[in-house]
Design an enzyme around this catalytic site. Sequence first.
Site, short mmCIF file in Angstrom:
data_model
loop_
_atom_site.label_atom_id
_atom_site.label_comp_id
_atom_site.label_asym_id
_atom_site.label_seq_id
_atom_site.Cartn_x
_atom_site.Cartn_y
_atom_site.Cartn_z
N HIS A 236 1.09 -0.80 0.21
CA HIS A 236 0.08 0.25 -0.34
C HIS A 236 0.81 1.37 -0.05
O HIS A 236 0.52 2.75 0.48
CB HIS A 236 -0.73 -0.07 1.07
N GLU A 266 -3.16 -6.51 -9.54
CA GLU A 266 -2.09 -6.01 -9.09
C GLU A 266 -1.06 -7.04 -9.72
O GLU A 266 -0.61 -8.58 -9.92
CB GLU A 266 -1.98 -6.29 -7.60
N GLU A 362 -3.70 -13.42 -3.95
CA GLU A 362 -2.48 -12.74 -3.83
C GLU A 362 -1.82 -12.52 -2.28
O GLU A 362 -1.04 -11.86 -2.14
CB GLU A 362 -3.26 -10.91 -3.56
#
Length: 407
Positions: A236, A266, A362
């Site tokens: 982030h 992503e 992820e």
Amino acid sequence: MSQSQTIRPEYFQLQNGNKARLPFSDAEYQTRLGKLRALMNDAGVDAMLLTSMHNIAYYSGFLYCSFGRPYACVVTADRCVTVSANIDGGQPWRRCFGENLIYTDWQRNNYWRALKSIIPTVKHIGIEADHMTVATRETMKSMLDGVQARDLNGEIMALRMIKSAEEIELIKGGARTADIGGAAVKSAIKPGTREIDVAMAGRDAMELEISRSYPDSELRDSWVWFQAGINTDGAHNPVTTKKLQIGDILSLNTFPMISGYYTALERTLFLGEPDADSLRIWQANVDAHELGLSLIKPGATCSGICAEINRFFEDLDLLQYRSFGYGHSFGALSHYYGREAGLELREDIDTVLEPGMVVSMEPMLTLPLGTPGAGGYREHDILVVGEHDAENITKFPYGPEHNIVDA
């Protein structure tokens, strides 16, 4: 009532213009409210006071902009009323399913007076305790005549974790939009280009697509995080003005927001050919990603999926570089509201995957500077759990075969 009181009301209604087209059908909102009312009945509460952005949006369609002011959606057996600040004018009424009541700031606590006018005799109320400060709860007790509150946050979250057909359709549109943003990001990658320039290309592409595919929606909050080199070490990390250099590891992250619903893409990329150590770590994370994709199916547990991937990384002596859990739920959420903590792929979450759930896969490895292959590696796909398997709705390619950008 005096003339002064007439000019300065505590609360009022303003039906300015016509109702806007909401992200979901009236039947969808009625179904959601029906399930919430059944929960209220089982919990023995006469009204539900929703105060978070995600739950107000989920049950009414209205996504508020707080700027320090409180908002609400009050649900009773026969009413659904959003409570909004006067600064928003008639927009909350236009953008909500049901009624709207506006409170003024002529005097402190008009918000609570407006709430009391909706539920004047209610003594048992459901709340989201995780969204209420201690001070707010004390004010509620005094302004609502000592009403007895019961926290139903966990139960409401569980209701949101199973997506309807309409929600899944919107989430699929978001995943498609994220792929479009990803393609724009990849096309903008060049030596000497700044992270912010690449990020803006992806954001612009997504907002144009949302405006084309969802012309009745509010266009807000879509964003891109694009990081290079050391900036990839956190999932982030914000965008900077760092210029891209040949040999950089890159992290592509596109996040379209459609009517309060977040989706994500992503990907790890390299600008120019990666060295052997970087290629080895990247491939290991890709292999973990593919293992995780194969494990997402109805009947699997979040903790069980996590344990399998942990074992995989441990066998490669890479588990110590894992930086967070392996996935999470999607729906009415963003980076500042709506986390569905009961559906995260972590060691401490034993939730069983069911049809209608939507989760990401992820895995991320972060190797610090000075370590061979240093950088942050992450791939991210979104899957819709079905009756027998799961559908991957992310189409952007991943891995060294596709994401080494020519320098």
